[in-house]
Design an enzyme around this catalytic site. Structure first.
Site, PDB file in Angstrom:
ATOM      1  N   GLU A  14       0.802  -1.224   0.000  1.00  0.00           N
ATOM      2  CA  GLU A  14       0.000   0.000   0.000  1.00  0.00           C
ATOM      3  C   GLU A  14       0.834   1.273   0.000  1.00  0.00           C
ATOM      4  O   GLU A  14       0.465   2.253  -0.614  1.00  0.00           O
ATOM      5  CB  GLU A  14      -0.920   0.008   1.239  1.00  0.00           C
ATOM      6  N   ASP A  48      -5.584  -6.785   7.025  1.00  0.00           N
ATOM      7  CA  ASP A  48      -6.891  -6.574   7.656  1.00  0.00           C
ATOM      8  C   ASP A  48      -7.944  -6.441   6.549  1.00  0.00           C
ATOM      9  O   ASP A  48      -7.644  -6.608   5.375  1.00  0.00           O
ATOM     10  CB  ASP A  48      -6.872  -5.335   8.577  1.00  0.00           C
ATOM     11  N   GLU A  92      -9.584  -3.903   5.178  1.00  0.00           N
ATOM     12  CA  GLU A  92      -9.331  -2.895   4.133  1.00  0.00           C
ATOM     13  C   GLU A  92      -8.225  -3.371   3.191  1.00  0.00           C
ATOM     14  O   GLU A  92      -8.318  -3.222   1.976  1.00  0.00           O
ATOM     15  CB  GLU A  92      -8.949  -1.543   4.762  1.00  0.00           C
ATOM     16  N   TYR A 118       2.211  -5.342  13.243  1.00  0.00           N
ATOM     17  CA  TYR A 118       1.101  -4.598  12.633  1.00  0.00           C
ATOM     18  C   TYR A 118       0.245  -3.918  13.700  1.00  0.00           C
ATOM     19  O   TYR A 118      -0.076  -4.519  14.731  1.00  0.00           O
ATOM     20  CB  TYR A 118       0.243  -5.548  11.788  1.00  0.00           C
ATOM     21  N   ARG A 130      -2.863  -2.545  13.674  1.00  0.00           N
ATOM     22  CA  ARG A 130      -4.333  -2.617  13.790  1.00  0.00           C
ATOM     23  C   ARG A 130      -4.699  -4.029  14.205  1.00  0.00           C
ATOM     24  O   ARG A 130      -4.739  -4.941  13.400  1.00  0.00           O
ATOM     25  CB  ARG A 130      -5.006  -2.261  12.460  1.00  0.00           C
TER      26      ARG A 130
END
Length: 587
Positions: A50, A125, A127, A341, A343
């Site tokens: 990303e 996740d 998203e 990570y 989240r």
């Protein structure tokens, strides 16, 4: 009862329908791309992430046989200017390339054509899964390179290479859950916003989850306004032994909790006690209390503690955590991910990280600071914990904050230190306190002194939790008491009455709002920061002295929305929807 059943059925139907449309959208998208001309795979592997920072770190670990490209967030979404959902045909979404992302998509397609295999390594996740799926629909071709999904829970050389070796498929349940949420949010926005335009102000909007969070702020504000303070008094004695002063509070009157409503009642008690030079000790209770360390951070507890200890807002905390996760240049070592990570709602920790932490604790503080067995924390109590994730911890526990100080910006260092200390402390022995309660029975009146002294610091040698106003006293903050025995007469220095007034519930801080959202099951690790930020960005609330004050606009929006859509903008519906989305994700 019948109404409640109808609501539950309607909610499940909405979530299921939204999931079905996601599946249909996936099939349609697959059809489109497979009709394209076949391409000849090349000799390098393509890894798609990303962010450019993540791409840089991962590229260094994988070497020349891999090209690493970044999507820079989502590439496809529902259109901006229309609803983009075909309600008549199973809520099918009409996805379009996000304006400004056309060049990114074209570059990804071009890179994919020249690759022998493709790894989609967007965040692990919902998203991230949705981004991976959208990218796959854009870049895959008939007879083209195989596309696989990679999950990086931490960005270190070993973790990246292991994740590539264990590449799997896109989790379509996760994609369905994300798309169901996206469709629900769009439907609610399109239904609610026109009502606001007519009654409040043109151009404003209402989010499905943000409006419920706003409702919490507004309802708290109404409680504060409606609150009528009630006067009450307390009586305290200041005692002294061997030069050590301590406080005893009036604990009982005639065997009951004292209720002193005014100054006259307080003065009457003082008159009864006039002339007393000593208080006789009638009972002493001593006991040992242990306080275990807290587990390592989840997203929610990191945001709460960073707000209380460092004064960081949720958005700032998550931005810094993202920097630490994606990779920081550490001298000759180059870019390396410093934390796992960020989240996550899991408190699980890998056994290897636990052993490294235990080794460090033993070396640094000695055997006595080490519990007999490793502390292996499980998932958070919430049923929504995704246990593939770990808690937020340093990727290498041996990498102490002072080792990386010169490579980090001030705020990055503060957050890394917080995460590192919390994790290391979670593997330490409990703190041990000697607590003492001393009672002084004086006929009708009983005074009590309570105190606590640290017998063994344990984990608190490294880390202490922060406390906010209204959270009560911690054991370590209690007064120390001198050693006294039953029958002993302890000199009284003074007896003082104090006037107080009952206080309304406090306004939410960022920390207490995130805690409340988590408790009520509203939002998820990936959304807490945006919920909080959106309320301020839309001018629905102000953050003053680290507390939320709803604005007049915010109060108006809440009033109109709750009146127009009472079943949508309530805690139960929102929490149930989150649970239903979790069920879709679990398949």
């Amino acid at each position: 009862m019948a109404t409640a059943k109808k609501k539950t059925a309607a909610r499940k139907t909405t979530a299921k329908t939204a999931a079905k449309k996601a599946t249909r959208a996936r099939k349609t998208a697959s059809k489109i791309v497979e009709d394209e001309a076949p391409s000849e795979p090349g000799s390098t592997s393509l890894v798609i992430v990303e962010s450019p920072a993540k791409a840089k770190t991962i590229g260094k670990y994988l070497g020349r046989a891999y090209k690493v490209r970044a999507t820079i967030g989502h590439v496809r979404d529902l259109p901006e200017k229309k609803m983009g959902i075909d309600i008549e045909n199973g809520f099918e979404p009409d996805y379009v390339t996000i304006p400004g992302k056309e060049k990114t998509v074209a570059e990804l397609k071009s890179a994919a054509r020249d690759s022998r295999e493709i790894f989609l390594a967007t965040d692990p996740d919902r998203e991230g899964e949705a981004i991976a799926w959208h990218v796959a629909q854009q870049i895959k071709t008939k007879n083209g390179a195989r596309i696989r999904r990679v999950l990086f829970h931490e960005i270190t050389k070993d973790a990246v290479q292991s994740a590539i070796a264990a590449a799997g498929e896109i989790d379509t349940n996760k994609v369905d859950a994300q798309q169901a949420r996206r469709v629900l949010d769009r439907l609610v926005g399109y239904k609610a916003s026109p009502v606001l335009w007519k009654t409040v102000k043109k151009g404003i909007s209402a989010g499905r989850v943000q409006t419920v969070a706003l409702r919490l702020l507004v309802e708290r504000e109404r409680e504060i306004r409606a609150f009528k303070p009630v006067e009450y008094w307390t009586v305290e004695a200041q005692l002294e032994k061997n030069g050590q002063q301590f406080t005893a509070k009036l604990h009982q009157v005639d065997g009951k909790k004292p209720v002193i409503s005014n100054e006259a009642q307080a003065s009457a008690i003082l008159d009864d006690l006039k002339g007393r030079k000593t208080f006789e000790v009638t009972e002493v209770k001593r006991r040992e209390r242990r306080k275990n360390p807290y587990p390592p951070f989840t997203t929610s507890t990191l945001q709460q503690e960073a707000a209380k200890k460092l004064g960081f807002g949720s958005k700032r905390t998550m931005r810094l955590a993202q920097d630490l996760y994606e990779g920081i240049e550490i001298g000759e070592e180059g870019a390396v991910g410093l934390i796992t990570y960020m989240r996550t709602d899991s408190t699980r920790v890998s056994p290897s990280a636990v052993e490294e932490a235990r080794d460090w604790v033993k070396m640094m503080y000695g055997q006595e600071f080490l519990p007999d067995a490793p502390r292996l924390y499980g998932s958070a109590n919430s049923s929504n914990a995704q246990d593939a994730h770990e808690a937020i911890r340093p990727t290498d526990p041996k990498r102490r904050p002072d080792h990386v100080r010169k490579y980090l910006k001030e705020d990055q260092l503060k957050l890394y230190e917080l995460i590192w200390q919390r994790f290391m402390a979670s593997q330490m022995a409990p703190a041990v306190f000697d607590t003492t309660t001393v009672d002084f029975d004086l006929g009708r009146y009983q005074f009590r002194a309570t105190g606590s002294v640290v017998k063994f610091l344990g984990y608190q040698k490294l880390y202490k939790e922060a406390r906010e106003e209204g959270e009560g006293k911690a054991l370590e903050d209690e007064q120390g008491l001198p050693v006294v025995e039953v029958g002993e007469a302890v000199p009284v220095k003074s007896i003082t009455p104090s006037q107080h007034f009952t206080e309304p519930p406090p306004r939410f801080s960022e920390a207490s709002l995130v805690k409340e959202l988590e408790r009520l099951g509203i939002g998820r690790p990936s959304t807490y920061a945006s919920i909080v930020t959106t309320l301020v960005d839309r001018r629905y609330a102000l953050l003053e002295q680290r507390r939320f004050f709803p604005t007049a606009l915010g109060e108006q929006v809440e009033k109109v929305m709750v009146k127009a859509f009472p079943d949508v903008f309530n805690v139960q519906f929102t929490s149930h929807m989150e649970t239903d989305l979790d069920k879709i994700e679990e398949g």
